[in-house]
Design an enzyme around this catalytic site. Structure first.
Site, PDB file in Angstrom:
ATOM      1  N   GLU A 102       0.831  -1.215   0.000  1.00 27.31           N
ATOM      2  CA  GLU A 102       0.000   0.000   0.000  1.00 27.31           C
ATOM      3  C   GLU A 102       0.861   1.260   0.000  1.00 27.31           C
ATOM      4  O   GLU A 102       0.529   2.264   0.625  1.00 27.31           O
ATOM      5  CB  GLU A 102      -0.969   0.016   1.198  1.00 27.31           C
ATOM      6  CG  GLU A 102      -1.860  -1.199   1.294  1.00 27.31           C
ATOM      7  CD  GLU A 102      -2.613  -1.504   0.012  1.00 27.31           C
ATOM      8  OE1 GLU A 102      -2.809  -0.594  -0.796  1.00 27.31           O
ATOM      9  OE2 GLU A 102      -2.981  -2.675  -0.194  1.00 27.31           O
ATOM     10  N   GLY A 103       1.963   1.200  -0.721  1.00 29.90           N
ATOM     11  CA  GLY A 103       2.932   2.281  -0.738  1.00 29.90           C
ATOM     12  C   GLY A 103       3.945   2.063   0.362  1.00 29.90           C
ATOM     13  O   GLY A 103       3.591   2.035   1.551  1.00 29.90           O
TER      14      GLY A 103
END
Length: 594
Positions: free
Chosen positions: A445-446
């Site tokens: 998610e990054g």
């Protein structure tokens, strides 16, 4: 020694009822006027019962068994399929979803508490249903009427699970390098998707009869880079679509052998003339997907908190039982007979580790729930200006909690393992699994580095630090309230105010330096984010001390809170000064190439 996760319901109640006073605000929301603290606690107690009885016992066995892949079919560990069916039947996926789409419409605050429980009990189990809320929000906001009619209700309810298909072998954080293609399907309102994706959590499994994939791909006229990406919703099975009832062109080509989360299938996926529908506008796929990713980032933050809580529980229980040597001192009321050894929890080295674990986990719970509370305010407040302020605060806090909590979750697992000594390195005690499982939360998610850049480069520097000013205003307001209390609380308030001033001065200096050297912000972003994270924990503990200190003599819970808060300001908060010094160093010195 076998330890099954126990939800920290007493501390959850403290944060919601006293630290946030959430029920007072719920009464201002028409849909929540009947939601009071006892009702919220009943929800959490029932969630805890389900998690402790049905999800937590599968954690260790699933880690040993793993997932099975054969001829394109994935089977999850024993117990996963049955417990997920119970999860859906009980309505847990719909807890905070819009009633218009079959949800119960409760606050996000209750849902993040549920997510914390699930992550602390069995992170691998959580992975497959973990994107339900984000996918629902994305399709609800950007899906066509047909998608909302045919797909959204089943995704929202959890009857069908969903994935987020971004990463390709050559395109990780730089999604602009994605090569998957989409072409119009003649005679239909849909498209054919062709391409390969990797690292897809829950890309294939036996938990639901259908899986709905959200896929980034390029249309033939797409410009290069991120501006040319479109988002498509691609079911594994088509039912009543223009293509007829059939298996879609979606194939799992294998599952990854991973460091951790072995009970969760991480898949390599191939899309071959897979039929799907456009979500949102052409070439605006990232705009649509950010709705899903922002929801996922707060959930990942709760994973970090869940890991820290689980690590604390395991280490604390073990340290009370394990005896080694004779401690130089004992806690009030305890005795160690001559010639006997002491529980290792009595020794200073272990006491410090255990206190740090507790201080970080409990402080993060307050900040994580505070972030969810701002999301509720942003969605439900009657005043548009208040909604805008709340949305800005939540947007600023999201990358901080994602990166800071997950880094601390991994560190907590490592530090807790140290309490166990050699026993921590073997599977039976569970902490080595927490260590392995927690590491990936810093990546997906990054990555945490991407979160730090998002915070500083995109959210603090460009907008004149308006969102940061809002945040610092809350820090100073709490500091002012603390000054009206007893000496310990006043000291915490003074320290919090000093931290807010330091953040403000450091940010101003950083802006000035950035004008001369555009690489500056990228060099210091990680340390800047961590600096804000420690300030937020100071805020959490200052408010906690203000609430707990007047009640310390009447309830042991508040006495422990005061003790932990005092410890936090004496020991862990030193990390703020360390991170600030690294920001200052990064402003002055360029990084060499290696």
């Amino acid at each position: 020694m076998t330890l099954i996760y126990k939800a920290p319901l007493r501390d959850m109640r403290f944060v919601m009822d006293e630290w946030l006073d959430a029920a007072a605000w719920w009464r201002e929301v028409p849909d929540w006027q009947d939601l009071d603290s006892p009702t919220a606690q009943q929800v959490l107690e029932e969630a805890a019962r389900f998690v402790e009885e049905r999800i937590a016992p599968l954690n260790a066995s699933a880690d040993l068994e793993g997932c099975h892949f054969e001829a394109g079919t994935v089977t999850t560990p024993a117990g996963f399929r049955e417990s997920y069916a119970e999860f859906v039947a009980a309505g847990w996926p719909t807890l905070s979803l819009d009633p218009e789409h079959g949800g119960q419409g409760l606050p996000q605050l209750l849902d993040v508490a549920l997510q914390e429980m699930l992550a602390g009990a069995n992170h691998a189990w959580l992975m497959s249903p973990g994107l339900t809320h984000g996918a629902t929000a994305c399709l609800q906001t950007y899906g066509s009427e047909r998608v909302k009619r045919e797909l959204l209700p089943k995704v929202a309810s959890g009857e069908w699970l969903s994935t987020m298909c971004l990463t390709e072998p050559q395109a990780g954080s730089d999604v602009g390098l994605i090569r998957s293609r989409a072409t119009e399907a003649p005679g239909t309102d849909g498209y054919f998707i062709d391409g390969s994706k990797i690292f897809i959590s829950g890309g294939a499994h036996d938990l639901t009869e259908n899986i709905v994939h959200l896929v980034l791909a390029r249309l033939p006229d797409a410009p290069p880079g991120t501006k040319g990406l479109s988002l498509f919703v691609v079911p594994e099975w088509l039912d009543g679509s223009d293509a007829g009832r059939s298996r879609n062109g979606v194939y799992c080509e294998g599952i990854e052998k991973k460091m951790g989360l072995k009970g969760s299938p991480t898949c390599t996926m191939r899309f071959e003339r897979a039929f799907g529908w456009l979500v949102g506008e052409p070439h605006r796929g990232l705009t649509c997907l950010f709705v899903m990713m922002n929801a996922a980032r707060l959930q990942v933050a709760m994973q970090g908190l869940g890991h820290a809580q689980s690590a604390w529980q395991r280490a604390h229980a073990y340290a009370q039982e394990r005896r080694q040597m004779r401690a130089l001192s004992v806690p009030p009321g305890a005795t160690v007979a001559p010639g006997q050894t002491s529980p290792i929890a009595f020794h200073p080295a272990m006491r410090r580790i255990l206190m740090e674990l507790r201080a970080v986990a409990e402080g993060e719970r307050a900040i994580g729930y505070w972030t969810a509370h701002w999301l509720d305010i942003a969605a439900r407040h009657a005043d548009a200006a208040e909604r805008e302020n709340a949305a800005q605060l939540a947007s600023l806090l999201t990358p901080i909690v994602k990166a800071f909590f997950t880094a601390n979750g991994f560190a907590a697992a490592s530090n807790a393992l140290q309490v166990f000594g050699g026993y921590g390195y073997i599977h039976e005690y569970g902490i080595e699994q927490t260590l392995r499982d927690s590491r990936v939360s810093m990546l997906y998610e990054g990555t945490n580095e991407i979160q730090a850049i998002d915070l500083l480069v995109r959210k603090v520097l460009p907008d004149g630090a308006r969102a940061l000013d809002l945040l610092l205003r809350h820090m100073r307001a709490e500091a002012g309230l603390c000054r009206e209390s007893d000496p310990l609380v006043r000291c915490a308030g003074v320290k919090l105010d000093e931290l807010a001033q330091t953040v403000e001065r450091t940010t101003q200096a950083l802006k000035a330096r950035q004008a001369q050297d555009p690489e500056t912000a990228y060099r210091v972003a990680d340390d800047y984010l961590a600096m804000l994270g420690w300030m937020l924990l100071a805020f959490a503990w200052a408010r906690t001390l203000r609430i707990a200190t007047p009640q310390r003599d009447t309830d042991a819970f508040y006495a422990e809170k005061q003790e932990t808060g005092r410890f936090f300001f004496d020991y862990p908060l030193a990390a703020f000064a360390y991170r600030r010094s690294l920001v200052e160093a990064g402003c002055e010195a360029a990084l060499p190439f290696v």
